[in-house]
Structure formats: structure tokens, C-alpha cells
Motif scaffolding. Structure first.
Motif, PDB file in Angstrom:
ATOM      1  N   GLN A 289      14.995  74.938  61.071  1.00 52.42           N
ATOM      2  CA  GLN A 289      13.906  73.950  61.143  1.00 52.42           C
ATOM      3  C   GLN A 289      13.067  74.083  62.406  1.00 52.42           C
ATOM      4  O   GLN A 289      12.277  73.201  62.727  1.00 52.42           O
ATOM      5  CB  GLN A 289      14.415  72.515  60.928  1.00 52.42           C
TER       6      GLN A 289
ATOM      7  N   LEU B 154      21.508  73.914  61.890  1.00 52.05           N
ATOM      8  CA  LEU B 154      20.602  73.147  62.750  1.00 52.05           C
ATOM      9  C   LEU B 154      20.824  73.487  64.215  1.00 52.05           C
ATOM     10  O   LEU B 154      19.868  73.665  64.980  1.00 52.05           O
ATOM     11  CB  LEU B 154      20.803  71.650  62.512  1.00 52.05           C
TER      12      LEU B 154
ATOM     13  N   ARG C 296      25.234  71.672  59.656  1.00 54.87           N
ATOM     14  CA  ARG C 296      25.195  71.308  61.080  1.00 54.87           C
ATOM     15  C   ARG C 296      25.109  72.564  61.958  1.00 54.87           C
ATOM     16  O   ARG C 296      24.373  72.581  62.952  1.00 54.87           O
ATOM     17  CB  ARG C 296      26.429  70.492  61.448  1.00 54.87           C
TER      18      ARG C 296
ATOM     19  N   THR D 245      18.478  67.595  58.421  1.00 51.10           N
ATOM     20  CA  THR D 245      18.993  66.501  59.254  1.00 51.10           C
ATOM     21  C   THR D 245      19.378  65.283  58.416  1.00 51.10           C
ATOM     22  O   THR D 245      20.016  64.353  58.916  1.00 51.10           O
ATOM     23  CB  THR D 245      17.973  66.067  60.320  1.00 51.10           C
TER      24      THR D 245
END
Length: 277
Positions: free
Chosen positions: A260, A255, A252, A71
Motif C-alpha cells: 500500500q 503491510l 500484517r 488495513t
């Protein structure tokens, strides 16, 4: 320094051995806070003559250190403070590994789960690492994010294994099991999971009990190689790729797809390979 000084580390001391347990839920992502706490601890104990061995482990049985926080792509200045304290011409991730590698105490990683990216670089920067068969895994998965490692892996791995194997690790970007990591030289030994704790505890205690001066003499006689020139090349390669559109799109996308999270990190390589470039 007491345990209350940390929010992501729990530290115990016994007979010259400090055991540092990492706990940064959900998957021990290497974010600014965790890097700062580990760095602060290493600096604080550097001159502590009563601490001879540092053992790093995780409170999470599945993950040691996942990787650098993805992030941070939206926080370009998040590491500015760490960068200010880094040695000249090292980026903060390289400086983090070097802080561990230059520690006067013996540093040991007890690896019972997964370590990728910056987490795997941390393992390679330690003096010794021991891993649980069937449970532990290591990966330099940065290539799947459109970049190359930027925290020391290109230099640490080529000082531990052949160039061909290091290229396999970095460009193959697969999760490497404990037995293979031992064979390649990434770790000292792969051990049955049930034996890992007792083995590392016994080794750490035996080292800590050595006569005064023995640890320092051994580390002086076998100094870590000077990798500075290689770090310059590594940073240039990493930074050049990080600036390209593919890296941002893949990070991106990763994610969004579940990186994560506990579920996503169990097969991060598969998750990232499934993204469209």
C-alpha cells in the motif's frame, strides 16, 4: 450530483459520456470511502438518460485500483454499512462488482496502470476494458495473502477465460501484462500506450451517439450471466481462509514490508512471496 460531492472521484460529462477519474492516494487502495463513492455515483446515474457511457480511469499513471485496503484487518466492522445495502447473500465486495456489472450504461475501464485484487475484479465486472501495452497489469494476488478472491473474480474470470487460465491467474498469483490479459480474455484489447486515450474516447463517443434504445436493446439481448450460486461458493471459500492464522500473518506482514505504498505496490507479488508463513 456535482464533483464537490466526492473526495476521491473527479467526474466530467461530455456528449453522453461520463468520465470518472479515481484519485485515492497514494495507490488508489479500494477502501470504504472509495467503494462508497463509486457505489453512490453508480446509483445516482442509473436512471440518467443523458448519461449513456461511463469511462473509469485513474489520476495515478501507475495504479488504477491497487486492491482492497489491507488495513481493514483491524476494522472488522468497517464494511457493515455497505453490507446492509448489499443484495441478500452477497458480501459487500461481490455486491460492489455486481452494481457495476448491472449498470444500464455501457461501462468501460481505461487501464494505464496496475489493478490487483478488488481492482482487477472491478475491471472484470465492467462491460469493456482496454489496457496500455507495457504499462498496464492485472493480478489476483489474494493467494499470496493466504486467501482466495472474495469479490467476484472466481466467477468473472471463469466467464471470460478457460478454467485452466483462471486457475493460473488465481493460484499463480502473478502480475499479468496487457498483451497476455487480452489473449486470455480478461480485457478487450491491449493498445499502444500513446493510442489508449484516443481509442477509448472515440469508442465511448460513438456508443453514446447511437440512436435511443440501441444500448439498452444490446445489453438486454446479451444479459450478464447469473453468477449467484457461484458467489455463494466463492464467499464460503474466502471467508473460511480469511479466518485462518496464515491470512492474518501474511496481511500484517505485507503491510509491514511496504504494501500500500508506491514502492511496495510496484512489485507486490515479490514482496508477498518474500514473507514467512
Amino acid at each position: 450530483m456535482t464533483d464537490t460531492d466526492f473526495g476521491r472521484l473527479s467526474i466530467s460529462h461530455d456528449h453522453g459520456v461520463s468520465t470518472i477519474t479515481i484519485d485515492n492516494p497514494p495507490v488508489n487502495v479500494l477502501d470504504v470511502s472509495l467503494m462508497s463513492e463509486i457505489s453512490r455515483f453508480l446509483v445516482a446515474v442509473r436512471d440518467d438518460l443523458n448519461t449513456r457511457v461511463l469511462v473509469f480511469q485513474s489520476a495515478n499513471p501507475e495504479f488504477f485500483i491497487a486492491h482492497v485496503d489491507m488495513t481493514l484487518i483491524d476494522e472488522p466492522h468497517a464494511f457493515d454499512e455497505l453490507a446492509r445495502h448489499a443484495p441478500e447473500d452477497l458480501n459487500p465486495f461481490q455486491a460492489f462488482g455486481e452494481l457495476l456489472r448491472e449498470q444500464p450504461q455501457v461501462t468501460i475501464v481505461k487501464l494505464a496502470g496496475l489493478a490487483r485484487g478488488g481492482g482487477a475484479e472491478f475491471v472484470a465486472a465492467a462491460d469493456m476494458a482496454f489496457a496500455a501495452e507495457g504499462l498496464a497489469g492485472l493480478a489476483q494476488c489474494e493467494a499470496l495473502m493466504g486467501i482466495t478472491p472474495g469479490g467476484g473474480a472466481t466467477q468473472y474470470l471463469t466467464s471470460r477465460m478457460t478454467r485452466g487460465r483462471a486457475l493460473e491467474v488465481i493460484l499463480g498469483a502473478d502480475l499479468i501484462d496487457a498483451a497476455t490479459a487480452e489473449r486470455y480474455g480478461w480485457i478487450n484489447r491491449a493498445l499502444p500506450a500513446a493510442e489508449l486515450d484516443d481509442f477509448v474516447d472515440r469508442l465511448a463517443r460513438n456508443i453514446a451517439a447511437l440512436p435511443e434504445g440501441v444500448i439498452a436493446a444490446a445489453k438486454q439481448a446479451m444479459p450478464a450471466p447469473d453468477l449467484r450460486e457461484g458467489f455463494y461458493r466463492e464467499h464460503d471459500a474466502w471467508a473460511g481462509l480469511f479466518a485462518r492464522p496464515a491470512a492474518e500473518k501474511l496481511i500484517r506482514g505485507g503491510l509491514k514490508a511496504g504494501a500500500q505504498t508506491r514502492v511496495g505496490e510496484r512489485n507486490l507479488e515479490g514482496l508477498l512471496r518474500g514473507l514467512e508463513i
